[in-house]
Design a protein around this motif. Structure first.
Motif, PDB file in Angstrom:
ATOM      1  N   ASN A  83      11.663   4.930  -1.488  1.00 45.68           N
ATOM      2  CA  ASN A  83      10.521   5.689  -1.999  1.00 45.68           C
ATOM      3  C   ASN A  83      10.263   5.406  -3.474  1.00 45.68           C
ATOM      4  O   ASN A  83       9.122   5.449  -3.932  1.00 45.68           O
ATOM      5  CB  ASN A  83      10.759   7.183  -1.805  1.00 45.68           C
ATOM      6  CG  ASN A  83      10.441   7.669  -0.404  1.00 45.68           C
ATOM      7  OD1 ASN A  83       9.767   8.667  -0.195  1.00 45.68           O
ATOM      8  ND2 ASN A  83      10.932   6.953   0.601  1.00 45.68           N
ATOM      9  N   LEU A  84      11.346   5.138  -4.212  1.00 45.65           N
ATOM     10  CA  LEU A  84      11.220   4.876  -5.649  1.00 45.65           C
ATOM     11  C   LEU A  84      11.048   3.394  -5.967  1.00 45.65           C
ATOM     12  O   LEU A  84      11.017   3.014  -7.139  1.00 45.65           O
ATOM     13  CB  LEU A  84      12.460   5.407  -6.377  1.00 45.65           C
ATOM     14  CG  LEU A  84      12.595   6.933  -6.408  1.00 45.65           C
ATOM     15  CD1 LEU A  84      14.004   7.330  -6.824  1.00 45.65           C
ATOM     16  CD2 LEU A  84      11.558   7.552  -7.347  1.00 45.65           C
ATOM     17  N   ALA A  85      10.957   2.544  -4.925  1.00 47.25           N
ATOM     18  CA  ALA A  85      10.789   1.095  -5.079  1.00 47.25           C
ATOM     19  C   ALA A  85      11.975   0.469  -5.807  1.00 47.25           C
ATOM     20  O   ALA A  85      11.827  -0.547  -6.493  1.00 47.25           O
ATOM     21  CB  ALA A  85       9.490   0.779  -5.820  1.00 47.25           C
ATOM     22  N   LEU A  86      13.166   1.064  -5.634  1.00 47.29           N
ATOM     23  CA  LEU A  86      14.376   0.506  -6.227  1.00 47.29           C
ATOM     24  C   LEU A  86      15.031  -0.512  -5.301  1.00 47.29           C
ATOM     25  O   LEU A  86      15.836  -1.334  -5.739  1.00 47.29           O
ATOM     26  CB  LEU A  86      15.373   1.635  -6.548  1.00 47.29           C
ATOM     27  CG  LEU A  86      14.900   2.674  -7.565  1.00 47.29           C
ATOM     28  CD1 LEU A  86      15.948   3.770  -7.718  1.00 47.29           C
ATOM     29  CD2 LEU A  86      14.616   2.013  -8.913  1.00 47.29           C
ATOM     30  N   ILE A  87      14.708  -0.431  -4.014  1.00 54.96           N
ATOM     31  CA  ILE A  87      15.198  -1.388  -3.027  1.00 54.96           C
ATOM     32  C   ILE A  87      14.033  -1.720  -2.098  1.00 54.96           C
ATOM     33  O   ILE A  87      13.016  -1.006  -2.089  1.00 54.96           O
ATOM     34  CB  ILE A  87      16.376  -0.802  -2.203  1.00 54.96           C
ATOM     35  CG1 ILE A  87      15.936   0.456  -1.442  1.00 54.96           C
ATOM     36  CG2 ILE A  87      17.569  -0.503  -3.092  1.00 54.96           C
ATOM     37  CD1 ILE A  87      16.995   1.002  -0.513  1.00 54.96           C
ATOM     38  N   TYR A 136       0.814  -1.215   0.000  1.00 59.50           N
ATOM     39  CA  TYR A 136       0.000   0.000   0.000  1.00 59.50           C
ATOM     40  C   TYR A 136       0.850   1.269   0.000  1.00 59.50           C
ATOM     41  O   TYR A 136       0.665   2.164  -0.831  1.00 59.50           O
ATOM     42  CB  TYR A 136      -0.915  -0.020   1.226  1.00 59.50           C
ATOM     43  CG  TYR A 136      -1.764   1.216   1.403  1.00 59.50           C
ATOM     44  CD1 TYR A 136      -2.825   1.486   0.536  1.00 59.50           C
ATOM     45  CD2 TYR A 136      -1.517   2.112   2.437  1.00 59.50           C
ATOM     46  CE1 TYR A 136      -3.615   2.613   0.691  1.00 59.50           C
ATOM     47  CE2 TYR A 136      -2.295   3.254   2.612  1.00 59.50           C
ATOM     48  CZ  TYR A 136      -3.345   3.489   1.736  1.00 59.50           C
ATOM     49  OH  TYR A 136      -4.113   4.612   1.899  1.00 59.50           O
ATOM     50  N   GLN A 137       1.815   1.349   0.930  1.00 61.78           N
ATOM     51  CA  GLN A 137       2.604   2.585   1.047  1.00 61.78           C
ATOM     52  C   GLN A 137       3.463   2.837  -0.182  1.00 61.78           C
ATOM     53  O   GLN A 137       3.519   3.962  -0.690  1.00 61.78           O
ATOM     54  CB  GLN A 137       3.486   2.533   2.299  1.00 61.78           C
ATOM     55  CG  GLN A 137       2.722   2.684   3.604  1.00 61.78           C
ATOM     56  CD  GLN A 137       3.622   3.158   4.724  1.00 61.78           C
ATOM     57  OE1 GLN A 137       3.867   4.344   4.883  1.00 61.78           O
ATOM     58  NE2 GLN A 137       4.116   2.227   5.527  1.00 61.78           N
ATOM     59  N   ILE A 138       4.133   1.803  -0.657  1.00 61.96           N
ATOM     60  CA  ILE A 138       5.015   2.005  -1.803  1.00 61.96           C
ATOM     61  C   ILE A 138       4.222   2.294  -3.070  1.00 61.96           C
ATOM     62  O   ILE A 138       4.670   3.050  -3.945  1.00 61.96           O
ATOM     63  CB  ILE A 138       5.955   0.789  -1.989  1.00 61.96           C
ATOM     64  CG1 ILE A 138       7.112   1.154  -2.916  1.00 61.96           C
ATOM     65  CG2 ILE A 138       5.213  -0.412  -2.509  1.00 61.96           C
ATOM     66  CD1 ILE A 138       7.983   2.266  -2.416  1.00 61.96           C
ATOM     67  N   ASP A 139       3.023   1.729  -3.181  1.00 62.71           N
ATOM     68  CA  ASP A 139       2.169   2.039  -4.330  1.00 62.71           C
ATOM     69  C   ASP A 139       1.768   3.515  -4.308  1.00 62.71           C
ATOM     70  O   ASP A 139       1.765   4.188  -5.342  1.00 62.71           O
ATOM     71  CB  ASP A 139       0.913   1.162  -4.314  1.00 62.71           C
ATOM     72  CG  ASP A 139       1.212  -0.290  -4.657  1.00 62.71           C
ATOM     73  OD1 ASP A 139       2.293  -0.549  -5.228  1.00 62.71           O
ATOM     74  OD2 ASP A 139       0.383  -1.155  -4.325  1.00 62.71           O
ATOM     75  N   LEU A 140       1.427   4.021  -3.126  1.00 63.56           N
ATOM     76  CA  LEU A 140       1.089   5.439  -2.999  1.00 63.56           C
ATOM     77  C   LEU A 140       2.300   6.318  -3.295  1.00 63.56           C
ATOM     78  O   LEU A 140       2.170   7.385  -3.918  1.00 63.56           O
ATOM     79  CB  LEU A 140       0.581   5.734  -1.583  1.00 63.56           C
ATOM     80  CG  LEU A 140      -0.827   5.231  -1.243  1.00 63.56           C
ATOM     81  CD1 LEU A 140      -1.134   5.498   0.231  1.00 63.56           C
ATOM     82  CD2 LEU A 140      -1.877   5.913  -2.121  1.00 63.56           C
ATOM     83  N   ALA A 199       2.555   9.146  -6.142  1.00 64.24           N
ATOM     84  CA  ALA A 199       2.885  10.540  -5.851  1.00 64.24           C
ATOM     85  C   ALA A 199       3.881  11.094  -6.864  1.00 64.24           C
ATOM     86  O   ALA A 199       3.742  12.221  -7.348  1.00 64.24           O
ATOM     87  CB  ALA A 199       3.456  10.653  -4.438  1.00 64.24           C
ATOM     88  N   PHE A 200       4.883  10.287  -7.216  1.00 65.20           N
ATOM     89  CA  PHE A 200       5.857  10.723  -8.226  1.00 65.20           C
ATOM     90  C   PHE A 200       5.182  10.915  -9.575  1.00 65.20           C
ATOM     91  O   PHE A 200       5.473  11.868 -10.302  1.00 65.20           O
ATOM     92  CB  PHE A 200       6.995   9.703  -8.348  1.00 65.20           C
ATOM     93  CG  PHE A 200       7.924   9.669  -7.168  1.00 65.20           C
ATOM     94  CD1 PHE A 200       8.731  10.755  -6.874  1.00 65.20           C
ATOM     95  CD2 PHE A 200       7.984   8.548  -6.351  1.00 65.20           C
ATOM     96  CE1 PHE A 200       9.594  10.726  -5.777  1.00 65.20           C
ATOM     97  CE2 PHE A 200       8.843   8.510  -5.262  1.00 65.20           C
ATOM     98  CZ  PHE A 200       9.651   9.602  -4.964  1.00 65.20           C
ATOM     99  N   GLN A 201       4.277  10.014  -9.913  1.00 63.80           N
ATOM    100  CA  GLN A 201       3.581  10.111 -11.195  1.00 63.80           C
ATOM    101  C   GLN A 201       2.707  11.357 -11.253  1.00 63.80           C
ATOM    102  O   GLN A 201       2.665  12.060 -12.270  1.00 63.80           O
ATOM    103  CB  GLN A 201       2.731   8.854 -11.422  1.00 63.80           C
ATOM    104  CG  GLN A 201       3.551   7.587 -11.600  1.00 63.80           C
ATOM    105  CD  GLN A 201       2.695   6.329 -11.590  1.00 63.80           C
ATOM    106  OE1 GLN A 201       1.478   6.390 -11.408  1.00 63.80           O
ATOM    107  NE2 GLN A 201       3.316   5.174 -11.781  1.00 63.80           N
ATOM    108  N   GLU A 202       2.012  11.643 -10.152  1.00 62.48           N
ATOM    109  CA  GLU A 202       1.135  12.822 -10.109  1.00 62.48           C
ATOM    110  C   GLU A 202       1.943  14.118 -10.172  1.00 62.48           C
ATOM    111  O   GLU A 202       1.473  15.125 -10.691  1.00 62.48           O
ATOM    112  CB  GLU A 202       0.288  12.796  -8.841  1.00 62.48           C
ATOM    113  CG  GLU A 202      -0.726  11.665  -8.773  1.00 62.48           C
ATOM    114  CD  GLU A 202      -1.823  11.814  -9.810  1.00 62.48           C
ATOM    115  OE1 GLU A 202      -2.170  12.956 -10.171  1.00 62.48           O
ATOM    116  OE2 GLU A 202      -2.336  10.777 -10.280  1.00 62.48           O
ATOM    117  N   GLY A 203       3.158  14.086  -9.627  1.00 61.05           N
ATOM    118  CA  GLY A 203       3.981  15.294  -9.605  1.00 61.05           C
ATOM    119  C   GLY A 203       4.477  15.708 -10.973  1.00 61.05           C
ATOM    120  O   GLY A 203       4.608  16.907 -11.260  1.00 61.05           O
TER     121      GLY A 203
END
Length: 397
Positions: free
Chosen positions: A340-344, A243-247, A251-255
């Protein structure tokens, strides 16, 4: 008018190159560019906390600006500690670091007995004004103290600096694993590995420490449920809650490129830890890719600038201490941004200066104060011999 003229004259004398006062000498020897970058990051942090924390406070039934007010309360001593420590000599720095490290280790041992348990971990000591996480203060102090141990052995081969550094590392790691705090353990390991590499110690030590880190990672995966869960979710998102990482990614996409504007983000309203562990995603939504790259550039500038300041130094304590502190600063920043970027795999770790924090914010101020002190242009000293022996000045950069 006479009073104003007098004040201007006094200010001029204070900052003249011939001024021998503590502040005068500090002003002309400290890296003012590095200091300015850190203050700029602190300023951006104020903006991010004031925009990212209100939704979290409201969900918890607190005053809208509860976290912002507390952030400012901790930011002031953090900046004062940074500036105050940057005025200290090398010998004073390692003495202060030794006291902080000893106190942190005692508090970490106390935490295991009587500390507050939060989300299955015992890392905090509750006090009337808030909670303290001792391990946060141990990080920068550890980097400075083991730098001194290694440097002294280089100068005095009979001194068991390497063994003392290894023993201190083993003690600190043991306390962190018992809490448990896998992320902090990896950060401390990165610090000592970087310093061993810079010290030019035998390759077997670097390989050995790398092996310890690898074994620790495997042990954490099989022994700690929350670590295994995060890694499994990273490798296969369908195995658990993301849930958190999807949000965060949303957020990056919306920005987009230029962001929604300060305070205008909407995805942040649902992110549980928007003011701490996911402040970078809030910055992505509200500031956009362009300003996000500027923020990343500021973090990179701190690291490159710090390395450049000691590139020509022959003081091993300065080289190792600076290398350890920059490793700490860089790795912590990369872990936060990468999570935050789901890289790790997701790891709850604050972003230096930008995240809301109490212990973490003050500890960052202390660590950067150590860094500014070590990178000042000054006569090089031989710490192990106890003298401030003037030698060639560090090159200005």
């Amino acid at each position: 008018m006479i009073g104003l003229s007098t004040n201007h004259a006094r200010t001029g004398r204070m900052f003249s190159r011939t001024d021998q006062s503590i502040v005068g000498q500090w002003w002309w020897t400290v890296d003012r560019v590095l200091l300015s970058i850190m203050l700029a990051l602190a300023g951006i942090g104020i903006v991010m906390v004031v925009t990212g924390s209100p939704p979290v406070a409201e969900r918890l039934g607190l005053d809208q600006y509860y976290f912002f007010k507390r952030h400012m309360v901790f930011l002031v001593p953090s900046l004062l500690a940074m500036i105050g420590l940057s005025m200290c000599s090398h010998r004073t720095i390692w003495r202060i670091a030794s006291v902080i490290l000893a106190g942190s280790i005692l508090c970490m041992a106390f935490v295991l007995v009587a500390g507050a348990e939060v989300k299955g971990a015992q890392r905090w000591i509750h006090l009337p004004f808030g909670s303290i996480q001792p391990s946060e203060f141990a990080k920068p102090a550890f980097a400075v103290v083991i730098a001194w141990f290694m440097a002294r052995q280089k100068d005095q081969p009979g001194f068991p600096g390497d063994r003392l550094a290894a023993g201190l590392y083993a003690l600190l790691i043991s306390l962190l694993i018992l809490q448990p705090d896998f992320g902090m353990s990896m950060l401390v390991t990165a610090i000592i590995v970087g310093q061993v590499f810079l010290a030019g110690l035998p390759l077997r030590l670097v390989v050995g420490l790398g092996g310890v880190a690898a074994l620790g990672g495997v042990g954490a995966y099989f022994g700690l449920h929350h670590v295994r869960s995060r890694i499994d979710r990273f490798l296969n998102p369908e195995t658990g809650d993301t849930y958190q990482i999807d949000l965060a990614r949303q957020a990056f996409q919306e920005g987009g490129a230029f962001g929604a504007g300060p305070g205008q983000g909407t995805v942040k309203l649902a992110i549980p830890d928007a003011h701490t562990d996911f402040v970078f995603s809030v910055a992505g939504e509200e500031m956009g890719l362009v300003l996000l790259l500027i923020i990343i550039g500021l973090f990179a500038w701190v690291i490159l600038r710090g390395l450049n300041r000691v590139m020509d130094s022959d003081n091993m304590f300065v080289i190792l201490g600076t290398g350890g502190l920059l490793t700490m600063f860089g790795c912590q920043s990369l872990v936060h941004m990468g999570s935050n970027l789901a890289l790790i795999p997701t790891k709850g770790m604050t972003l230096p200066f930008l995240s809301y924090g109490g212990s973490s914010l003050v500890a960052v101020g202390i660590g950067m104060g150590f860094l500014l002190a070590l990178t000042r242009r000054q006569g090089r000293s031989t710490i192990a011999k106890g003298g401030m022996a003037p030698k060639t000045q560090m090159n200005a950069s």
